[in-house]
Design an enzyme around this catalytic site. Structure first.
Site, PDB file in Angstrom:
ATOM      1  N   THR A  32       0.839  -1.204   0.000  1.00  0.00           N
ATOM      2  CA  THR A  32       0.000   0.000   0.000  1.00  0.00           C
ATOM      3  C   THR A  32       0.872   1.250   0.000  1.00  0.00           C
ATOM      4  O   THR A  32       1.940   1.261   0.614  1.00  0.00           O
ATOM      5  CB  THR A  32      -0.885  -0.014   1.271  1.00  0.00           C
ATOM      6  OG1 THR A  32      -1.763  -1.137   1.193  1.00  0.00           O
ATOM      7  CG2 THR A  32      -1.718   1.262   1.397  1.00  0.00           C
ATOM      8  N   GLY A  33       0.386   2.281  -0.691  1.00  0.00           N
ATOM      9  CA  GLY A  33       1.097   3.565  -0.681  1.00  0.00           C
ATOM     10  C   GLY A  33       1.427   4.016  -2.088  1.00  0.00           C
ATOM     11  O   GLY A  33       1.111   3.348  -3.073  1.00  0.00           O
ATOM     12  N   THR A  35       4.360   4.343  -3.610  1.00  0.00           N
ATOM     13  CA  THR A  35       5.347   3.513  -4.320  1.00  0.00           C
ATOM     14  C   THR A  35       4.685   2.206  -4.775  1.00  0.00           C
ATOM     15  O   THR A  35       4.879   1.761  -5.917  1.00  0.00           O
ATOM     16  CB  THR A  35       6.573   3.234  -3.428  1.00  0.00           C
ATOM     17  OG1 THR A  35       6.939   4.434  -2.737  1.00  0.00           O
ATOM     18  CG2 THR A  35       7.748   2.762  -4.258  1.00  0.00           C
ATOM     19  N   GLY A  86       6.171  -0.788  -0.175  1.00  0.00           N
ATOM     20  CA  GLY A  86       7.035   0.347   0.143  1.00  0.00           C
ATOM     21  C   GLY A  86       7.387   0.371   1.620  1.00  0.00           C
ATOM     22  O   GLY A  86       7.083  -0.568   2.368  1.00  0.00           O
ATOM     23  N   ALA A  87       8.018   1.436   2.053  1.00  0.00           N
ATOM     24  CA  ALA A  87       8.366   1.608   3.473  1.00  0.00           C
ATOM     25  C   ALA A  87       8.505   3.094   3.759  1.00  0.00           C
ATOM     26  O   ALA A  87       8.751   3.897   2.851  1.00  0.00           O
ATOM     27  CB  ALA A  87       9.678   0.900   3.795  1.00  0.00           C
ATOM     28  N   LYS A  98       6.891   0.943   8.801  1.00  0.00           N
ATOM     29  CA  LYS A  98       5.816   1.036   7.822  1.00  0.00           C
ATOM     30  C   LYS A  98       4.531   1.479   8.526  1.00  0.00           C
ATOM     31  O   LYS A  98       4.456   1.510   9.739  1.00  0.00           O
ATOM     32  CB  LYS A  98       5.589  -0.325   7.148  1.00  0.00           C
ATOM     33  CG  LYS A  98       6.775  -0.737   6.279  1.00  0.00           C
ATOM     34  CD  LYS A  98       6.578  -2.073   5.560  1.00  0.00           C
ATOM     35  CE  LYS A  98       5.246  -2.247   4.908  1.00  0.00           C
ATOM     36  NZ  LYS A  98       4.852  -1.172   3.994  1.00  0.00           N
ATOM     37  N   GLY A  99       3.541   1.830   7.715  1.00  0.00           N
ATOM     38  CA  GLY A  99       2.250   2.169   8.282  1.00  0.00           C
ATOM     39  C   GLY A  99       1.927   3.647   8.241  1.00  0.00           C
ATOM     40  O   GLY A  99       0.929   4.082   8.814  1.00  0.00           O
ATOM     41  N   GLY A 100       2.761   4.411   7.525  1.00  0.00           N
ATOM     42  CA  GLY A 100       2.434   5.830   7.349  1.00  0.00           C
ATOM     43  C   GLY A 100       1.043   5.998   6.744  1.00  0.00           C
ATOM     44  O   GLY A 100       0.312   6.936   7.072  1.00  0.00           O
ATOM     45  N   GLU A 107      -0.452  -5.349   5.987  1.00  0.00           N
ATOM     46  CA  GLU A 107       0.875  -5.468   5.354  1.00  0.00           C
ATOM     47  C   GLU A 107       1.715  -6.513   6.086  1.00  0.00           C
ATOM     48  O   GLU A 107       2.389  -7.342   5.468  1.00  0.00           O
ATOM     49  CB  GLU A 107       1.585  -4.114   5.372  1.00  0.00           C
ATOM     50  CG  GLU A 107       0.924  -3.084   4.474  1.00  0.00           C
ATOM     51  CD  GLU A 107       1.521  -1.681   4.583  1.00  0.00           C
ATOM     52  OE1 GLU A 107       1.321  -0.911   3.647  1.00  0.00           O
ATOM     53  OE2 GLU A 107       2.167  -1.370   5.604  1.00  0.00           O
TER      54      GLU A 107
HETATM   55  C1  5RP Z   1       1.392   2.161   4.210  1.00  0.00           C
HETATM   56  C2  5RP Z   1       2.846   1.868   4.175  1.00  0.00           C
HETATM   57  C3  5RP Z   1       3.609   2.358   3.017  1.00  0.00           C
HETATM   58  O1  5RP Z   1       4.354   1.309   2.490  1.00  0.00           O
HETATM   59  C4  5RP Z   1       4.533   3.449   3.442  1.00  0.00           C
HETATM   60  O2  5RP Z   1       3.785   4.435   4.115  1.00  0.00           O
HETATM   61  C5  5RP Z   1       5.279   4.072   2.276  1.00  0.00           C
HETATM   62  O3  5RP Z   1       4.398   4.803   1.501  1.00  0.00           O
HETATM   63  P1  5RP Z   1       4.872   5.618   0.225  1.00  0.00           P
HETATM   64  O4  5RP Z   1       5.321   4.627  -0.792  1.00  0.00           O
HETATM   65  O5  5RP Z   1       3.645   6.387  -0.195  1.00  0.00           O
HETATM   66  O6  5RP Z   1       5.976   6.545   0.672  1.00  0.00           O
HETATM   67  O7  5RP Z   1       3.414   1.262   5.046  1.00  0.00           O
HETATM   68  O8  5RP Z   1       0.805   1.714   5.394  1.00  0.00           O
END
Ligand code: 5RP
Length: 222
Positions: A32-33, A35, A86-87, A98-100, A107
């Protein structure tokens, strides 16, 4: 290169890795996200070469479905040969925060079920010590205050992510000012607080491969 160009480059590099792993019957794990969204769009170009996907969030489910990719319930899926996500931060041991986006629990579940976890990230996500990015903790709503008090005892500054409900109906506490010097132990300690569903430290099950988008190309780190 812009950050989006770096994200697209790592998504395309992940697709090349995935192509070597999957066959017609494979189920691909999808993160998710922003990326991961680039990866979903890349994955759609080979959608006839695998069976379907498992999704780590409702947003990812919708994006996969919009591309005509079948999304399965994880419970009916035997093995997930590869998971791409992503991370928010990743260190040299491929431990991640993770988890932004709030999808950490699903995940982590798909990561646990996967044979190979490929982390895709632009170079801004690579850090020496995790914790500069606030560590998300998913909590059962009625336990929010109790869990917050326990986290304060651990030295963290938990902040309630107001107005946000996870796909699982829970809430998030983001931990500020919390340098993560021992990721394996901290992940376990936070998990042990009653009322915590998951925390966003992915150290017990780190990534197997990091594809890092840098100005001079995609670096593959294992
Ligand atoms: C979502 C996540 C995403 O992998 C993480 O926040 C990175 O997001 P992005 O690719 O938008 O920077 O853990 O829960």
């Amino acid at each position: 290169m812009t950050q989006d160009e770096l994200k697209k480059a790592v998504a395309e590099a992940a697709l090349e890795e995935v192509k070597k792993i999957i066959d017609k019957d494979s189920i691909v794990g999808v993160g998710t996200g922003s990326t991961a969204n680039f990866f979903i769009d890349a994955l759609a170009t080979i959608k006839l070469d695998f069976d379907g996907a498992v999704a780590s969030s409702e947003a990812t489910r919708e994006r996969l479905k919009a591309h005509g990719i079948t999304v399965y319930d994880l419970n009916g899926v035997g093995t997930v040969p590869v998971y791409v996500d992503g991370a928010d931060e990743v260190n040299a041991h491929l431990h991640m925060v993770k988890g932004g986006g709030g999808a950490l629990t699903r995940e982590k579940i798909i990561g646990a079920c996967s044979t190979k976890f490929i982390c895709i990230a632009d170079e801004s996500k690579k850090v020496d010590i995790l914790g500069g990015f606030p560590l998300p903790v998913e909590v059962i709503p009625m336990a929010r205050s109790y869990v917050a008090r326990e986290l304060v005892k651990m030295g963290a500054n938990p902040v309630y992510r107001e107005g946000f409900v996870t796909d699982n109906g829970n809430v998030i506490l983001d931990l500020y000012n919390f340098p993560i010097d021992d990721p394996l132990s901290i992940e376990q300690k936070i998990n042990n607080i009653t009322g915590v569903v998951t925390n966003g430290l992915f150290a017990l099950r780190p990534a197997d491969v990091l594809l890092l988008g840098c100005a001079d190309g995609v670096k593959r780190i294992t």
